[in-house]
Write a protein that holds these residues in place. Sequence first.
Motif, mmCIF file in Angstrom:
data_model
loop_
_atom_site.group_PDB
_atom_site.id
_atom_site.type_symbol
_atom_site.label_atom_id
_atom_site.label_comp_id
_atom_site.label_asym_id
_atom_site.label_seq_id
_atom_site.Cartn_x
_atom_site.Cartn_y
_atom_site.Cartn_z
ATOM 1 N N GLY A 135 83.004 67.150 -20.901
ATOM 2 C CA GLY A 135 82.017 66.432 -21.703
ATOM 3 C C GLY A 135 82.610 65.325 -22.531
ATOM 4 O O GLY A 135 83.834 65.202 -22.673
ATOM 5 N N GLY A 136 81.722 64.508 -23.098
ATOM 6 C CA GLY A 136 82.118 63.413 -23.957
ATOM 7 C C GLY A 136 80.940 62.956 -24.792
ATOM 8 O O GLY A 136 79.801 63.378 -24.598
ATOM 9 N N MET A 137 81.195 62.045 -25.708
ATOM 10 C CA MET A 137 80.156 61.536 -26.581
ATOM 11 C C MET A 137 79.220 60.615 -25.800
ATOM 12 O O MET A 137 79.678 59.730 -25.071
ATOM 13 N N GLY A 138 77.908 60.804 -25.949
ATOM 14 C CA GLY A 138 76.957 59.921 -25.293
ATOM 15 C C GLY A 138 75.633 60.595 -25.024
ATOM 16 O O GLY A 138 75.519 61.817 -24.987
ATOM 17 N N ASP A 139 74.627 59.774 -24.821
ATOM 18 C CA ASP A 139 73.239 60.186 -24.636
ATOM 19 C C ASP A 139 72.858 59.946 -23.177
ATOM 20 O O ASP A 139 72.801 58.805 -22.718
ATOM 21 N N LEU A 140 72.585 61.018 -22.439
ATOM 22 C CA LEU A 140 72.223 60.875 -21.022
ATOM 23 C C LEU A 140 70.783 60.410 -20.844
ATOM 24 O O LEU A 140 70.379 60.072 -19.730
ATOM 25 N N GLY A 141 70.011 60.392 -21.912
ATOM 26 C CA GLY A 141 68.665 59.843 -21.833
ATOM 27 C C GLY A 141 68.621 58.381 -22.216
ATOM 28 O O GLY A 141 67.569 57.766 -22.248
ATOM 29 N N HIS A 142 69.769 57.819 -22.502
ATOM 30 C CA HIS A 142 69.913 56.440 -22.979
ATOM 31 C C HIS A 142 70.293 55.543 -21.803
ATOM 32 O O HIS A 142 70.681 56.020 -20.730
ATOM 33 N N ALA A 143 70.205 54.241 -22.032
ATOM 34 C CA ALA A 143 70.578 53.293 -20.982
ATOM 35 C C ALA A 143 72.041 53.435 -20.574
ATOM 36 O O ALA A 143 72.434 53.014 -19.490
ATOM 37 N N GLY A 144 72.849 54.051 -21.447
ATOM 38 C CA GLY A 144 74.260 54.234 -21.141
ATOM 39 C C GLY A 144 74.557 55.357 -20.184
ATOM 40 O O GLY A 144 75.724 55.613 -19.873
ATOM 41 N N ARG A 145 73.520 56.012 -19.661
ATOM 42 C CA ARG A 145 73.758 57.150 -18.773
ATOM 43 C C ARG A 145 74.618 56.760 -17.575
ATOM 44 O O ARG A 145 75.482 57.533 -17.134
ATOM 45 N N VAL A 146 74.395 55.580 -17.013
ATOM 46 C CA VAL A 146 75.173 55.146 -15.854
ATOM 47 C C VAL A 146 76.654 55.080 -16.211
ATOM 48 O O VAL A 146 77.515 55.527 -15.449
ATOM 49 N N ALA A 147 76.945 54.522 -17.405
ATOM 50 C CA ALA A 147 78.343 54.444 -17.837
ATOM 51 C C ALA A 147 78.928 55.833 -18.050
ATOM 52 O O ALA A 147 80.067 56.111 -17.634
ATOM 53 N N HIS A 148 78.157 56.723 -18.678
ATOM 54 C CA HIS A 148 78.657 58.071 -18.958
ATOM 55 C C HIS A 148 78.909 58.849 -17.660
ATOM 56 O O HIS A 148 79.931 59.520 -17.525
ATOM 57 N N SER A 149 77.977 58.774 -16.728
ATOM 58 C CA SER A 149 78.127 59.529 -15.482
ATOM 59 C C SER A 149 79.269 58.987 -14.633
ATOM 60 O O SER A 149 79.982 59.745 -13.966
ATOM 61 N N GLY A 150 79.463 57.655 -14.656
ATOM 62 C CA GLY A 150 80.589 57.085 -13.928
ATOM 63 C C GLY A 150 81.919 57.463 -14.551
ATOM 64 O O GLY A 150 82.894 57.778 -13.855
ATOM 65 N N TRP A 151 81.954 57.466 -15.888
ATOM 66 C CA TRP A 151 83.176 57.835 -16.588
ATOM 67 C C TRP A 151 83.569 59.277 -16.327
ATOM 68 O O TRP A 151 84.746 59.589 -16.117
ATOM 69 N N VAL A 152 82.608 60.198 -16.353
ATOM 70 C CA VAL A 152 82.954 61.617 -16.249
ATOM 71 C C VAL A 152 83.571 61.932 -14.894
ATOM 72 O O VAL A 152 84.490 62.752 -14.784
ATOM 73 N N ARG A 153 83.122 61.253 -13.851
ATOM 74 C CA ARG A 153 83.725 61.447 -12.527
ATOM 75 C C ARG A 153 85.173 60.965 -12.529
ATOM 76 O O ARG A 153 86.067 61.653 -12.033
ATOM 77 N N ARG A 154 85.408 59.785 -13.096
ATOM 78 C CA ARG A 154 86.769 59.253 -13.148
ATOM 79 C C ARG A 154 87.653 60.101 -14.056
ATOM 80 O O ARG A 154 88.828 60.339 -13.756
ATOM 81 N N LYS A 155 87.120 60.544 -15.193
ATOM 82 C CA LYS A 155 87.902 61.338 -16.132
ATOM 83 C C LYS A 155 88.331 62.655 -15.515
ATOM 84 O O LYS A 155 89.478 63.105 -15.693
ATOM 85 N N LEU A 156 87.444 63.295 -14.788
ATOM 86 C CA LEU A 156 87.797 64.552 -14.139
ATOM 87 C C LEU A 156 88.935 64.349 -13.149
ATOM 88 O O LEU A 156 89.885 65.139 -13.091
ATOM 89 N N ALA A 157 88.861 63.263 -12.375
ATOM 90 C CA ALA A 157 89.918 62.971 -11.409
ATOM 91 C C ALA A 157 91.228 62.630 -12.108
ATOM 92 O O ALA A 157 92.320 62.947 -11.590
#
Length: 423
Positions: free
Chosen positions: A298-320
């Motif tokens: 997890g990380g800081m951010g709102d998945l209901g916000h316009a930033g969801r695309v950034a958050h979801s892309g980041w979490v995939r890269r962060k896990l890797a």
Amino acid sequence: MNDPEQSLWQTTCAETVTAPPLTADAAVDLAVIGGGYTGCSAALTAARAGASVCLLEAQEIGFGGSGRNVGLVNAGLWLPPDDIRAHIGTEPGNRLIDLLAKAPSDVFALIDEYDIACEPVRNGTLHCAHSASGLKDLQTRHAQLSEAGAPVELLSADQAGERTGSQAFHGALFDPRAGTIQPLAYAVGLVRAASQAGARVYTHSPVQTMAYEAGHWVLMTPGGTVRARSVIQATNAYHLALPETAPAYVPVYYFQYATAPLTENLRASILPRKEGCWDTGLIMTSFRLDQAGRMIIGGMGDLGHAGRVAHSGWVRRKLAELYPQLADQPFEHGWHGRIAMTSDHIPKITQIGPNALAAHGYSGRGIGPGTVFGRMTAESLLADDPSLLPVPAVSEHRENWTRVRRAFFESGAALTHLIRARV
């Protein structure tokens, strides 16, 4: 991906409690508003003491932050001890430090006593240094915590790599007092224990008005009225209605994604001791395994916000980045929750009226502090003894520029995740 308001914990919760809506009038010693850790702990404490108690939850038990939590049962607050003393004074600071140092023991003792099925693992937590500056911060924390008597251990980069199974960290601070739980199941288990002890628990019963009349509080819900000698408002970041007693805080969103259960081969190289982890980044990352072997990151951010695309892309890269062997693992769940952040990161107890207290502002440390604050607030009101509170009550607490600061945190998290996702 599923609705961000629906967490993994709702799917895997093994605890249940019968809690219908309120449909008749009631009179009690203590009314509790909110079915999270603070409210459930308060209700259990009052019921165990023989008081009549009624808990009113607007949704389901654990609907708010308690049911969306990471599940790290940590000792203390985000702040190191010296900062706590600087904010509230040496004597009250030392008292709060001592109380919250014991908070994990309080949590795990309740889990044992009431056989709460919440996947408890008390193997400690790891605060991981994401950079050289992060390691310096951990060295400072280690020195202060050690001086306060905490049995913490500062790990080297090699030791951190061995404990996490990741080569991404410069070191880590290990706290053996801590552990992990299924956070929603813990809340439900607490209120199940409270119900068995005699507390009356009602869900889908939002308090619409609250007034002090002739020495009693009168709480009106859609289905009935509760008269109470004392009240605890434990709504934190999910407060509804009652604008005159709304807690002041900066709302900060935190999201999590969970993989499918990992194979035994993959699990063998990741968190072999099953510690829960978070890092020293300004935009923090947390990661842990659950009982079924899912990696939850997890990380800081709102998945209901316009930033969801950034958050979801980041979490995939962060896990890797953390675990290259998990780069292709599918995510089965993604959700977020709201944190009540205070400017000094210290929880507040507010006197909202005669025999009425509100507790809020755990700044992301809800499990241990919420359990302790709920218990001690109930004890204080039942004994009519303010000295029993974990921190002195204040007449009011204000936060400035809350909307601006909320937007700043979300924009900063989205921008950070977007930039790192494209690096």
